[in-house]
Design an enzyme around this catalytic site. Structure first.
Site, short mmCIF file in Angstrom:
data_model
loop_
_atom_site.label_atom_id
_atom_site.label_comp_id
_atom_site.label_asym_id
_atom_site.label_seq_id
_atom_site.Cartn_x
_atom_site.Cartn_y
_atom_site.Cartn_z
N SER A 164 0.82 -1.21 0.00
CA SER A 164 0.00 0.00 0.00
C SER A 164 0.86 1.27 0.00
CB SER A 164 -0.98 -0.02 1.18
OG SER A 164 -2.16 0.68 0.86
N LYS A 215 -21.97 16.62 10.13
CA LYS A 215 -20.80 17.04 10.89
C LYS A 215 -20.16 15.86 11.64
CE LYS A 215 -17.80 19.80 12.72
NZ LYS A 215 -16.68 20.28 11.90
#
Length: 330
Positions: free
Chosen positions: A138, A190
């Site tokens: 990765s 949020k």
């Protein structure tokens, strides 16, 4: 012990540790490293040098803790930046080998190291190779795309080209013991990603779009770094899967398989290598002493870091600091 009592026992321990940590915040820090490097010879005798830069562990721009009490060293990003700066000033360094043993790490830290190596290669004009050890997955593979060539140990595991945003949801469990989230937000999205609430379809779509965007950046980096692999084939294999060294070489994700001596020989054969290709260059690493280091990636004074336990963070690895990762994490 009931589930409710067990939960509150854990909370008592956490709050006690947090209070103790705040009480000793004024103690002097044991962390810190010296800004100047000390060169250590591994082998070789010629004037020419090949620098080994380790990229080991999870890739992050955070300082590493080395003990229960939190004393540690500069971040990986800061250390590699500093290593490249010193190598740039040494005219005898004719090549660099990144000794990579990492499952990846945060998106931003991986990208910063990639960019720093790219700038170094252009400015210094010497070959930079990647040497894959146990794992180079990765974000570690992302970094390797900045180098001239990639060698893998015969038992390397690599690949895992993709993005992950890790997270858990504990809302259902907390509901069962009577604990409720009382967060107040300015908008419906949020608190998305919070482990205390169920994600709505809209929130999942928003987060997925971010993951997709970061993946596209990763894919373009791999496409640029592996020009001999067709885009169609890259789209098939860049799906997060991992590869053995032999599989990666067959797919064109690495250039050769061997051991560290082979990596050195291959580097010395590179057209940009300016030393004697049949010589015996000095293999060196940089070591540090005590003190502090400052560059744009780590400007915190060691006295500001203070004495930290880090126990609370270890108890709750999945915390509110949500991040996106180029990481192979089992």
């Amino acid at each position: 012990m009931s589930l409710r009592k067990h939960f509150f026992s854990v909370l008592t321990i956490v709050f006690s540790l947090t209070f103790l940590q705040s009480c000793i915040i004024g103690l002097p820090s044991l962390a810190g490293t010296k800004a100047d490097f000390e060169e250590k010879l591994i082998s070789g005798s010629d004037k020419d040098k090949i620098l080994i830069i380790p990229v080991e562990g999870v890739i992050s721009d955070e300082s590493r803790e080395s003990s229960l009490f939190g004393s540690g060293t500069e971040s990986m990003v800061a250390r590699i930046k500093e290593s490249l700066k010193f190598a740039e000033k040494d005219p005898n360094i004719q090549g660099v080998i990144l000794k990579i043993n990492s499952p990846g790490g945060t998106v931003t830290a991986s990208d910063i190291i990639y960019q720093e190596i790219q700038k170094f290669r252009i400015k210094k004009g010497i070959p930079v190779f990647s040497a894959f050890m146990d794992t180079a997955a990765s974000g570690a593979y992302y970094i390797a795309m900045s180098t001239d060539s990639i060698g893998a140990h015969p038992t390397t595991v690599t690949g895992s080209i993709g993005v992950i945003m890790q997270g858990i949801n504990v809302k259902e469990g907390l509901d069962k013991i009577g604990v409720k989230d009382q967060s107040i937000t300015s908008g419906s999205n949020k608190a998305m990603g919070s482990p205390l609430i169920e994600q709505s379809p809209e929130q999942k779509k928003i987060l997925q779009s971010i993951v997709d965007g970061l993946y596209d950046r990763f894919f373009q980096i791999v496409k640029k770094g592996r020009p001999n692999v067709s885009e169609a084939r890259l789209k098939e294999i860049c799906d997060g899967r991992i590869f053995t060294a032999e599989q990666a070489k067959k797919e064109g994700l690495v250039d050769f398989i061997g051991y560290f001596d082979d990596f050195q020989i291959q580097l010395m054969k590179h057209p940009k290598y300016g030393g004697h290709r049949d010589g015996n260059p000095r293999l060196i690493i940089y070591q540090r002493g005590r003190g502090k280091v400052e560059n744009i990636y780590q400007t915190m004074d060691s006295s500001e870091k203070q004495f930290q336990f880090g126990i609370v963070e270890k108890l709750f690895k999945q915390n509110s600091n949500a991040k996106f990762f180029y990481l192979w994490d089992l």
